[in-house]
Design a protein around this motif. Structure first.
Motif, PDB file in Angstrom:
ATOM      1  N   THR A  64       0.830  -1.200   0.000  1.00 59.41           N
ATOM      2  CA  THR A  64       0.000   0.000   0.000  1.00 59.41           C
ATOM      3  C   THR A  64       0.868   1.255   0.000  1.00 59.41           C
ATOM      4  O   THR A  64       0.561   2.222  -0.699  1.00 59.41           O
ATOM      5  N   LYS A  68       0.732   4.183  -2.702  1.00 64.54           N
ATOM      6  CA  LYS A  68       0.514   5.575  -2.310  1.00 64.54           C
ATOM      7  C   LYS A  68       1.597   6.492  -2.862  1.00 64.54           C
ATOM      8  O   LYS A  68       1.314   7.643  -3.191  1.00 64.54           O
ATOM      9  N   SER A  71       0.797   7.036  -6.501  1.00 65.10           N
ATOM     10  CA  SER A  71      -0.330   7.913  -6.781  1.00 65.10           C
ATOM     11  C   SER A  71      -0.090   9.329  -6.267  1.00 65.10           C
ATOM     12  O   SER A  71      -0.941  10.188  -6.416  1.00 65.10           O
ATOM     13  N   LEU A  73       0.408  10.312  -3.101  1.00 65.08           N
ATOM     14  CA  LEU A  73      -0.048  10.625  -1.747  1.00 65.08           C
ATOM     15  C   LEU A  73       1.131  10.797  -0.802  1.00 65.08           C
ATOM     16  O   LEU A  73       1.079  11.563   0.141  1.00 65.08           O
ATOM     17  N   LEU A  74       2.177  10.042  -1.052  1.00 66.71           N
ATOM     18  CA  LEU A  74       3.352  10.097  -0.186  1.00 66.71           C
ATOM     19  C   LEU A  74       4.561  10.502  -1.006  1.00 66.71           C
ATOM     20  O   LEU A  74       4.696  10.106  -2.163  1.00 66.71           O
ATOM     21  N   PHE A  99      -5.192   9.119 -13.939  1.00 58.34           N
ATOM     22  CA  PHE A  99      -5.109   7.867 -13.184  1.00 58.34           C
ATOM     23  C   PHE A  99      -6.169   7.865 -12.083  1.00 58.34           C
ATOM     24  O   PHE A  99      -6.829   8.862 -11.819  1.00 58.34           O
ATOM     25  N   LEU A 101      -7.098   5.772  -8.104  1.00 54.33           N
ATOM     26  CA  LEU A 101      -6.698   4.840  -7.058  1.00 54.33           C
ATOM     27  C   LEU A 101      -7.969   4.376  -6.360  1.00 54.33           C
ATOM     28  O   LEU A 101      -8.784   5.191  -5.952  1.00 54.33           O
ATOM     29  N   MET A 103      -9.256   2.034  -3.192  1.00 51.41           N
ATOM     30  CA  MET A 103      -8.843   1.266  -2.016  1.00 51.41           C
ATOM     31  C   MET A 103     -10.060   0.522  -1.480  1.00 51.41           C
ATOM     32  O   MET A 103     -11.085   1.141  -1.192  1.00 51.41           O
ATOM     33  N   GLN A 105     -10.942  -0.715   1.294  1.00 52.83           N
ATOM     34  CA  GLN A 105     -11.572  -0.396   2.587  1.00 52.83           C
ATOM     35  C   GLN A 105     -12.038   1.049   2.668  1.00 52.83           C
ATOM     36  O   GLN A 105     -12.606   1.451   3.655  1.00 52.83           O
ATOM     37  N   ARG A 106     -11.739   1.821   1.633  1.00 51.50           N
ATOM     38  CA  ARG A 106     -12.063   3.240   1.712  1.00 51.50           C
ATOM     39  C   ARG A 106     -13.140   3.572   0.713  1.00 51.50           C
ATOM     40  O   ARG A 106     -13.318   2.875  -0.265  1.00 51.50           O
ATOM     41  N   THR A 107     -13.827   4.651   0.969  1.00 46.86           N
ATOM     42  CA  THR A 107     -14.804   5.064  -0.023  1.00 46.86           C
ATOM     43  C   THR A 107     -14.734   6.565  -0.223  1.00 46.86           C
ATOM     44  O   THR A 107     -14.510   7.310   0.719  1.00 46.86           O
ATOM     45  N   GLN A 108     -14.879   6.983  -1.463  1.00 44.62           N
ATOM     46  CA  GLN A 108     -14.970   8.409  -1.705  1.00 44.62           C
ATOM     47  C   GLN A 108     -16.432   8.818  -1.859  1.00 44.62           C
ATOM     48  O   GLN A 108     -16.741   9.982  -2.021  1.00 44.62           O
ATOM     49  N   TRP A 110     -20.141   9.749  -0.804  1.00 47.30           N
ATOM     50  CA  TRP A 110     -20.763  10.363   0.375  1.00 47.30           C
ATOM     51  C   TRP A 110     -21.785   9.412   0.946  1.00 47.30           C
ATOM     52  O   TRP A 110     -22.671   8.944   0.253  1.00 47.30           O
ATOM     53  N   TRP A 111     -21.678   9.180   2.216  1.00 49.15           N
ATOM     54  CA  TRP A 111     -22.420   8.138   2.896  1.00 49.15           C
ATOM     55  C   TRP A 111     -23.934   8.360   2.885  1.00 49.15           C
ATOM     56  O   TRP A 111     -24.707   7.446   2.633  1.00 49.15           O
ATOM     57  N   GLU A 166     -18.130   2.427  -6.265  1.00 46.52           N
ATOM     58  CA  GLU A 166     -16.808   3.009  -6.012  1.00 46.52           C
ATOM     59  C   GLU A 166     -15.958   2.962  -7.293  1.00 46.52           C
ATOM     60  O   GLU A 166     -15.317   3.945  -7.657  1.00 46.52           O
TER      61      GLU A 166
ATOM     62  N   ASP C  93      -9.756   8.975   8.361  1.00 51.09           N
ATOM     63  CA  ASP C  93     -10.589   8.037   7.601  1.00 51.09           C
ATOM     64  C   ASP C  93     -10.082   7.845   6.175  1.00 51.09           C
ATOM     65  O   ASP C  93     -10.582   7.002   5.455  1.00 51.09           O
ATOM     66  N   ASP C  95     -10.287  10.090   3.701  1.00 50.00           N
ATOM     67  CA  ASP C  95     -10.911  10.926   2.673  1.00 50.00           C
ATOM     68  C   ASP C  95      -9.895  11.890   2.075  1.00 50.00           C
ATOM     69  O   ASP C  95      -9.954  12.232   0.904  1.00 50.00           O
ATOM     70  N   PHE C  98      -8.218  10.925  -1.058  1.00 49.22           N
ATOM     71  CA  PHE C  98      -8.943  11.189  -2.301  1.00 49.22           C
ATOM     72  C   PHE C  98      -8.792  12.649  -2.718  1.00 49.22           C
ATOM     73  O   PHE C  98      -8.687  12.947  -3.903  1.00 49.22           O
ATOM     74  N   LEU C 100      -6.253  14.399  -2.290  1.00 48.25           N
ATOM     75  CA  LEU C 100      -4.905  14.603  -2.815  1.00 48.25           C
ATOM     76  C   LEU C 100      -4.715  14.053  -4.215  1.00 48.25           C
ATOM     77  O   LEU C 100      -3.886  14.548  -4.956  1.00 48.25           O
ATOM     78  N   ILE C 101      -5.462  13.008  -4.579  1.00 50.45           N
ATOM     79  CA  ILE C 101      -5.202  12.422  -5.899  1.00 50.45           C
ATOM     80  C   ILE C 101      -6.111  12.993  -6.978  1.00 50.45           C
ATOM     81  O   ILE C 101      -5.989  12.634  -8.126  1.00 50.45           O
ATOM     82  N   TYR C 257       2.998  14.952   4.741  1.00 48.61           N
ATOM     83  CA  TYR C 257       1.851  14.085   5.028  1.00 48.61           C
ATOM     84  C   TYR C 257       2.240  12.618   4.974  1.00 48.61           C
ATOM     85  O   TYR C 257       2.874  12.165   4.031  1.00 48.61           O
TER      86      TYR C 257
END
Lengths: 324, 265, 262
Positions: A64, A68, A71, A73-74, A99, A101, A103, A105-108, A110-111, A166, C93, C95, C98, C100-101, C257
Motif C-alpha cells: 500500500t 501511495k 499515486s 499521496l506520499l 489515473f 486509485l 482502495m 476499505q475506503r470510499t470516496q 458520500w455516505w 466506487e 478516515d 478521505d 482522495f 490529494l489524488i 503528510y
C-alpha cells in the motif's frame, strides 16, 4: 511506452513507542520516543502501458505504501518514480486526470446521499463535458450493473454494490492507469467474479494499465499474467506468474502408487512424506534431486505409477501472503 | 465483581493520558473561558466593593471554583452512548457480563480524575499568574457539605445525560437533542454566571428544576452564602433529584433497549 | 479555472445540504441549540445591565455592537469554513487521500467545500439584531464609518480563514489534533466582550498573537469611532501576514503528510 517506472524507491516512517502500562502512558505524555521503520526499501520496477500486474506480499510488506507513492499521496524518502510521464508527488493536474486509485476499505462516496451525487462531483472536479460524462457513466452503469443503485443513499447499498459504485466513481474520467488496493475485499464469491470480469474487460477495452494488490488468490491467478512480490519492503520477484513457482518453490512433488503397502518410515530418506495411504504416497523432494530420488523410488519400491509435479501455484501465493 | 470496573477505569485512564493532545486542547479551551469570565467580572466590579451581594473575592472565586466543578460534574459519556447506539456497537456490550451503566461510569470516573487534576493545576497557575485571591471556606462543615453536594451533582449529571442520550434508541441521531440539553443545562446551572443576575421570577422558576442544584447551589455552599441548615436542605433536594433521575434513566434505557431489539438494531 | 472551482463549490454545498437533511432531527436540534446559545447570551448581557449602567466605560448599546460583531465574524467563518471541523476525520478516515489524488486543490476541498446551512439560519437573527442596534446608534456617523466597519469585518473573516487553514495544516501534519479547532472556538469566546476588559498581558496577546481583538473588537471600535488609523493599518497588514503564513504552513504540512496506514 512505459506507464510506471521506479528507481530505488524508498520510504521510511517514524512510529511512536510506548512502554506498556499506566506508567508508560504517563511517561509518553511528556517524552515520546520515535523509531524509524523502513516500509519500502529500494524498489525498482517497470510496467508497460496496458499491462495488468499483480502486486503481492504479506500484510505490512509495503504494497500500500508503494501504491501511495505511485499515486502521489506520499513523497518517498529517496528514489525516483515516473508515472504516466510525471513525478507523481508533484501532483500535477495533468497527471491526476489520467489515473485513479481505488482502495477496498475506503470510499470516496458520500455516505448519506446517493452515489450519483458523488459522480456529479467527480464530473466537475475532472472537468468532464456533459456529453463525455453521460457516455462514460452509461458504459460503466451497464458494465457494472449499477442501474438500481444510483439513486439510493450509499449507506443503504450492499458491500458489493458499494464496491461497484466506487469503481464507477473512480473510472468516470477514463483513467489510463488504475491502481487497485484489495478490490475484492469482503465481497462474496459471485460479486468477486463480477468485479474481476469487469477489471479484465476495462483493461482490454481501454488499454489501461492496472496494478492491483490482493489477498485473494483467485484475483491474482485469474487476472495477472505478471506478478511483483514484495517482502519487508524489498522486491523479491518480478516476472510471469507461471515462473513464480520455479523461483519460489525449492521443491517438487512426487506422487507414487504402489501395488503393495509401503510404510511411510521406509520412504523418509527420499523426502518429506506429505501424504501416506499405504498404497499411495506423496513426497516433497528438493528441486535439484528430483530425478535421483525418483530413480531410487522406482528401484527400491513396487511402483505402479509415478508423477512429478510442480507445487500448485495456490500454495506458493498463499505462502507469500502468510509470509513463511 | 468490582475488579472489572476497576480495570475499565485503569485502561480508560491510560487512554485519556495517551491522547495527550486532545487532553491539552480540552483544557486550553476551559482556560480561555475562565480567563474571559474572570476579567469580565473584574471589569464589571470595577471599583465597586460588591455586586449582587457577592464581594469581589467571592465573585471571582465563583469563576475559579466553577472551572473545577465543570471538570468534575460535566464530563459524561453521553456522546459515546449516542455514537454506540447509532453505529450499533452497543450490542457488543449487551452480550457481555457487565453492566453498561457501571462500565461507562468507570470510564467517566477516569475522565474526571484526569480533568480534575488538570483543573486544579490551571486554577493554581492562574492564581499565581494574575494574583487572584480565592475565597476559602472557614468552617470544616462547609468543606464537607460542599464535597458531598459536588459528588451528588456529578452523579446527577451522569444519569441525566444518560437519559437524554438514550433517546438515540428511537431517533438514532440524538446528537442534536443532547447538544441542546447540554447548552441549556450549562446556562440554567449557573456555569457561565451566577443565577442571581436573572430576574427573581426566573430564578424562582429555575429553582423548581434540578439544574441550579448542579453548580449554582454547590458554589454558594462553598462561598458560605447560605446557612448550614439551608445547605443541608439543598443536599436533600439534590438527593431527591438524583433518585428521580436514576429511576428515569434506567426506565428510559430499558424501554429503549426493548424498542431497539424489537426493530432488530 | 475559477468557473470549475465555482461549480465544485456549488455541487459540494448542495451535497452538504442533502446530507444535513438526511438527519433532520439531529440538524434541527443543533440549530435550536445554537439559537438558544445566542439568545441566552444576549439575555445575560441585558440582565447584567439591569444592575449597572456601564462596563469598562461601555454602554449597553456599545456592548451589543461588540457582541453582534463577534457573532457576525464567527458565524460567517463557521458557515464557509465548516470543512475544517472534519479535518482530522478526513485525514484519519482517508478521505484526504482522495482529495490529494484528484485534480482539485486539497485545501479548497478540505476547508471550503462543506457549507453549514444551519449556520445560515442562525446568522439571520444576528443580522436582524445588527439592524436594530444600528438604527439606535446616533445619527450622522457618516458613511465612512460604516465602510470601515465593513472592511474590517471582512478583514476579520480573512484572519479567521488563515486560522482555519493553519488548523487544517495541523490535522494533516499530526493526524491527531482532533480538538485544535475547538481551542480556536473556545478562545474565540473571549471575543464576545471588548478586549479592553482583559488585563494588560491578556490584551496584548489577543491583539498581537491570537488576534481575536483585531478580528472582532476592531471593526466595532471603528464603527464607534475609537480606532486609530495606525491600528487600522496594523489590522490589514496582520491579515495579509496571517494568510501568507498559514498558506505556507499548509503547503509544508502536505509535503510531510504520511497517509494513515493500510
Amino acid at each position: 511506452m512505459l506507464s510506471i517506472e521506479t528507481r530505488a524507491l524508498t520510504k521510511n516512517f517514524s512510529v511512536p513507542e510506548k512502554d506498556p502500562g499506566l506508567w508508560g502512558s504517563v511517561k509518553s505524555l511528556f517524552n515520546r520516543r520515535w523509531r524509524q521503520v523502513r516500509a519500502v526499501d529500494s524498489v525498482s520496477i517497470k510496467i508497460e502501458e496496458g499491462e495488468l500486474v499483480g502486486f503481492l506480499g504479506a500484510n505490512g510488506a509495503g504494497k500500500t505504501t508503494t501504491l501511495k507513492m505511485l499515486s502521489g499521496l506520499l513523497t518517498p524518502t529517496s528514489g525516483e518514480a515516473v508515472v504516466l510521464g510525471h513525478v507523481p508527488w508533484k501532483r500535477k493536474s495533468a497527471f491526476q486526470r489520467r489515473f485513479s486509485l481505488v482502495m477496498g476499505q475506503r470510499t470516496q462516496l458520500w455516505w448519506e446521499i446517493p452515489a450519483l451525487e458523488t459522480f456529479r462531483l467527480n464530473q466537475v472536479i475532472y472537468g468532464l463535458s456533459d456529453a463525455d460524462y453521460k457516455k462514460n457513466l452509461g458504459e460503466l452503469v451497464d458494465l457494472l450493473e449499477l442501474q438500481d443503485c444510483l439513486s439510493v443513499p450509499v449507506k443503504k447499498l450492499s458491500l458489493g454494490q458499494r464496491m461497484r459504485a466506487e469503481l464507477a466513481a473512480a473510472l468516470l474520467h477514463k483513467p489510463a492507469l488504475l491502481l487497485l488496493d484489495e478490490p475484492t475485499l469482503g465481497l462474496d464469491v459471485v460479486m468477486q467474479q463480477k468485479v474481476r470480469a469487469f477489471i479484465k474487460e476495462y483493461n482490454k477495452r481501454n488499454k489501461a494499465t492496472i496494478l492491483l494488490t490482493s489477498h485473494n488468490m483467485d484475483d491474482v491467478v485469474e487476472l495477472c499474467p505478471r506478478v511483483i512480490v514484495i517482502e519487508l519492503g524489498r522486491l523479491l520477484y518480478d516476472g510471469p506468474l507461471a515462473q513464480l513457482v520455479s523461483r519460489y518453490a525449492d521443491h517438487k512433488i512426487i506422487r507414487a502408487v504402489f501395488d503393495r503397502e509401503v510404510k511411510a518410515a521406509d520412504l523418509a530418506h527420499l523426502g518429506t512424506v506429505v501424504e501416506d495411504g499405504g498404497l499411495k504416497a506423496v513426497l516433497q523432494v528438493p528441486r535439484g534431486q528430483v530425478s535421483a530420488r525418483a530413480a531410487k523410488l522406482l528401484q527400491g519400491f513396487p511402483v505402479v505409477d509415478l508423477t512429478i509435479d510442480e507445487v500448485p501455484i495456490d500454495d506458493i501465493v498463499r505462502r507469500i501472503f502468510t509470509h513463511k | 465483581m468490582i475488579r472489572k470496573y476497576w480495570t475499565a477505569y485503569a485502561i480508560s485512564l491510560q487512554e485519556t493520558l495517551q491522547r495527550r493532545s486532545s487532553l491539552l486542547m480540552d483544557r486550553v479551551g476551559g482556560v480561555a473561558i475562565i480567563v474571559s469570565l474572570y476579567y469580565f467580572w473584574k471589569a464589571l466590579l470595577g471599583t465597586k466593593p460588591s455586586f449582587l451581594g457577592y464581594s469581589g473575592e467571592q465573585m471571582l472565586s465563583y469563576v475559579l471554583v466553577m472551572n473545577i466543578l465543570r471538570s468534575f460534574v460535566f464530563t459524561g459519556r453521553g456522546w459515546q452512548l449516542v455514537g454506540e447506539i447509532s453505529s450499533g456497537r452497543i450490542s457488543s456490550y449487551l452480550v457481555r457480563p457487565i453492566s453498561y451503566h457501571g462500565y461507562t461510569l468507570a470510564l467517566d470516573l477516569a475522565q474526571k480524575t484526569v480533568h480534575l487534576a488538570a483543573a486544579f493545576l490551571e486554577v493554581g497557575v492562574l492564581i499565581a499568574a494574575i494574583g487572584a485571591r480565592v475565597y476559602l471556606p472557614h468552617s470544616l462543615s462547609t468543606w464537607l457539605l460542599f464535597s458531598v453536594s459536588v459528588a451528588v451533582s456529578s452523579l446527577l449529571f451522569f444519569f441525566m445525560e444518560f437519559m437524554v442520550s438514550s433517546l438515540a434508541f428511537w431517533t438514532s441521531e440524538s446528537g442534536g437533542p443532547l447538544f441542546c440539553f447540554e447548552l441549556g443545562l450549562q446556562f440554567a446551572a449557573g456555569t457561565f454566571f451566577p443565577l442571581d443576575v436573572l430576574p427573581h421570577s426566573l430564578q424562582k422558576a429555575l429553582a423548581m428544576t434540578p439544574f441550579p442544584y448542579m453548580v449554582f447551589f454547590p458554589i454558594n455552599i462553598y462561598l458560605e452564602r447560605m446557612a448550614p441548615a439551608e445547605a443541608v436542605k439543598i443536599l436533600g433536594i439534590q438527593a431527591v433529584w438524583l433518585a428521580f433521575f436514576v429511576w428515569a434513566a434506567t426506565a428510559v434505557w430499558k424501554l429503549g433497549l426493548s424498542n431497539y431489539s424489537a426493530e432488530g438494531g | 479555472m475559477i468557473r470549475r472551482y465555482w461549480r465544485i463549490w456549488i455541487q459540494m454545498a448542495q451535497m452538504s445540504l442533502q446530507a444535513q437533511l438526511a438527519y433532520p432531527l439531529g440538524s434541527f436540534g443543533f440549530l435550536i441549540g445554537k439559537l438558544m446559545r445566542l439568545f441566552f447570551f444576549f439575555a445575560f448581557v441585558i440582565a447584567i445591565f439591569r444592575h449597572t449602567d456601564t462596563m469598562a466605560g461601555y454602554s449597553l448599546l456599545d456592548m451589543a455592537v461588540f457582541f453582534l460583531t463577534f457573532n457576525l465574524v464567527d458565524m460567517t467563518a463557521q458557515i464557509f469554513f465548516r470543512g475544517i471541523y472534519g479535518a482530522r476525520r478526513a485525514v484519519s478516515d482517508g478521505d484526504f487521500d482522495f482529495y490529494l489524488i484528484q485534480p482539485c486543490s486539497p485545501l479548497f476541498r478540505m476547508a471550503f467545500t462543506t457549507v453549514d446551512f444551519l449556520d445560515v439560519a442562525t446568522i439571520l437573527p444576528v443580522l436582524l439584531m445588527i439592524g436594530i442596534v444600528f438604527a439606535r446608534l446616533p445619527a450622522g456617523l457618516g458613511l465612512g464609518r460604516y465602510a470601515l466597519y465593513t472592511l474590517l469585518t471582512f478583514n476579520g473573516i480573512g484572519i479567521a480563514m488563515a486560522i482555519h487553514i493553519f488548523v487544517a495544516g495541523l490535522a494533516v501534519r499530526t493526524q491527531e489534533l482532533e480538538n485544535t479547532i475547538w481551542i480556536y472556538r473556545d478562545i474565540m469566546f473571549m471575543g464576545k466582550f471588548p478586549v479592553d476588559i482583559y488585563g494588560g498581558a491578556a490584551r496584548w496577546v489577543l491583539t498581537l498573537v491570537i488576534p481575536i481583538a483585531v478580528m472582532v473588537t476592531f471593526p466595532a471600535k471603528a464603527l464607534l469611532g475609537i480606532l486609530s488609523p495606525a491600528w487600522t493599518v496594523y489590522a490589514l497588514a496582520l491579515c495579509a501576514v496571517f494568510l501568507a503564513a498559514s498558506l505556507g504552513f499548509w503547503l509544508d504540512s502536505v509535503k510531510r503528510y504520511t497517509s494513515s496506514s493500510s
